[in-house]
Design an enzyme around this catalytic site. Structure first.
Site, PDB file in Angstrom:
ATOM      1  N   HIS A 215       0.818  -1.227   0.000  1.00  0.00           N
ATOM      2  CA  HIS A 215       0.000   0.000   0.000  1.00  0.00           C
ATOM      3  C   HIS A 215       0.853   1.278   0.000  1.00  0.00           C
ATOM      4  O   HIS A 215       0.405   2.312  -0.486  1.00  0.00           O
ATOM      5  CB  HIS A 215      -0.941  -0.008   1.205  1.00  0.00           C
ATOM      6  CG  HIS A 215      -2.057  -1.001   1.059  1.00  0.00           C
ATOM      7  ND1 HIS A 215      -3.170  -0.765   0.279  1.00  0.00           N
ATOM      8  CD2 HIS A 215      -2.215  -2.254   1.572  1.00  0.00           C
ATOM      9  CE1 HIS A 215      -3.974  -1.815   0.333  1.00  0.00           C
ATOM     10  NE2 HIS A 215      -3.427  -2.738   1.103  1.00  0.00           N
ATOM     11  N   ASP A 219       0.262   4.202  -2.614  1.00  0.00           N
ATOM     12  CA  ASP A 219       0.143   5.655  -2.424  1.00  0.00           C
ATOM     13  C   ASP A 219       1.080   6.397  -3.364  1.00  0.00           C
ATOM     14  O   ASP A 219       0.734   7.454  -3.906  1.00  0.00           O
ATOM     15  CB  ASP A 219       0.472   6.020  -0.974  1.00  0.00           C
ATOM     16  CG  ASP A 219      -0.629   5.590  -0.011  1.00  0.00           C
ATOM     17  OD1 ASP A 219      -1.742   5.280  -0.483  1.00  0.00           O
ATOM     18  OD2 ASP A 219      -0.368   5.576   1.208  1.00  0.00           O
ATOM     19  N   GLU A 245      -8.862   5.009  -6.394  1.00  0.00           N
ATOM     20  CA  GLU A 245      -7.876   5.230  -7.451  1.00  0.00           C
ATOM     21  C   GLU A 245      -8.463   5.995  -8.635  1.00  0.00           C
ATOM     22  O   GLU A 245      -7.903   5.981  -9.733  1.00  0.00           O
ATOM     23  CB  GLU A 245      -7.305   3.889  -7.935  1.00  0.00           C
ATOM     24  CG  GLU A 245      -8.285   2.991  -8.667  1.00  0.00           C
ATOM     25  CD  GLU A 245      -9.077   2.071  -7.747  1.00  0.00           C
ATOM     26  OE1 GLU A 245      -9.560   1.040  -8.222  1.00  0.00           O
ATOM     27  OE2 GLU A 245      -9.196   2.401  -6.544  1.00  0.00           O
TER      28      GLU A 245
END
Length: 341
Positions: A215, A219, A245
């Site tokens: 993750h 990001d 997203e």
């Protein structure tokens, strides 16, 4: 010379001496004594004493005293004391308040009291000056602290304002501020008799990307896509984070074909700029985009909010089509009025 003559001469001499002591202008030597050397010498001594006293009265202490005798001695002593007193006054004038006199009687007492009072006054003034200086320094420091606090407050306000309008991760407009600004831009475009296009972007296989790289790198991918997209926009266009997203765009003063070109420019920039991961590896990120247009002529029939919702639904359908056709592409929604649904 008989007794009467002696008395008369004595009275003449006394009267002459009295005039020398009291008259503003000294008298001339009487003719009777003009040839008398002793009287002439007496006259000259008294005239010297008059001049000495006159010079003292004028404050001139430079008189050279050549006479002899007790009175001359007193005059010399007075002259010396006055000179010493003048010197002490000069020392006080230079700031030496330790000066004291004990040789001039009442003058000494008054002088000493004056010097003590001057010293006390000067010390009080110096203390006040020091207090004022300290106060000025304190006020300057307080003003500096307040100025710094004000700058920090302004900076914090600017940061809070920025955070209220922008997505904290990617730096683009958040959903609420995007739609607020989009409404204004739609109205401006309609006023210019121009249309606009809405565009939705979705990162392809983003869940797989997160599962593969984590993750944190996910990001990084979101920020990367936002940076590439923003660098491809015109100054009049805006971009916001739609959710997850997904990103949303408004291409101002653009018809559907121009909106397609703008979306394709974004897609190409993302594909042709590999993302560098923390471990140094590079990966290619792809995105799918859907574009829908809004005509200015529809403003007469619908509100900006209605047209905005309608265009986003169409753009979402076009985005779904782009994914269905294999992703990493731009699809356009047919130009349809709300009533055509």
């Amino acid at each position: 010379m008989n007794g009467n003559n002696r008395t008369e001469i004595a009275h003449m001499v006394l009267g002459y001496a009295e005039q020398l002591l009291e008259a503003t202008n000294p008298p001339q030597i009487p003719e009777e004594f003009a040839e008398d050397n002793e009287f002439v010498q007496f006259h000259e001594k008294l005239m010297d004493l008059r001049e000495i006293m006159a010079s003292f009265a004028r404050g001139d202490l430079s008189q050279q005293i050549t006479l002899r005798g007790v009175v001359a001695g007193f005059s010399k002593a007075l002259q010396a004391n006055l000179r010493h007193m003048a010197w002490k006054v000069q020392q006080v004038e230079r700031g030496d308040y330790a000066q004291r006199m004990d040789f001039m009687g009442d003058f000494s007492s008054s002088f000493n009291k004056m010097v003590v009072q001057l010293e006390t006054t000067i010390q009080a003034l110096q203390q006040k000056e020091e207090a004022l200086t300290n106060l000025a320094v304190s006020l300057q420091e307080e003003a500096k602290r307040r100025s710094e606090a004000l700058q920090k407050l302004k900076k914090s306000e600017a940061e809070f304002k920025y955070l209220a309008l922008h997505d904290p991760l990617t730096g683009v407009f958040n959903r609420r501020s995007f739609f607020s600004l989009a409404k204004e831009k739609l109205e401006n475009s309609f006023a210019l008799r121009k249309g606009c296009c809405f565009c939705l972007l979705d990162i392809d296989y983003f869940k797989v990307f997160n599962d593969t790289y984590g993750h944190v790198e996910g990001d990084s991918a979101l920020k990367f896509v936002a940076e590439q997209a923003q660098a491809s926009l015109r100054k009049s266009d805006i971009m916001g984070r739609y959710g997850g997203e997904e990103f949303i765009f408004l291409f101002c003063n653009a018809d559907l074909s121009q909106g397609y070109v703008a979306a394709e420019r974004i897609r190409s920039a993302i594909e042709n700029s590999p993302l560098t991961l923390e471990d140094g590896r590079t990966v290619t990120v792809h995105a799918s985009l859907g574009v829908a247009g809004v005509l200015y002529s529809w403003e007469d029939m619908y509100s900006c909010s209605e047209l905005q919702d309608h265009a986003i639904k169409l753009a979402d359908a076009a985005l779904y089509a782009a994914k269905a056709e294999g992703r990493n592409r731009v699809c356009m929604a047919p130009l349809k009025n709300i009533c055509d649904n």
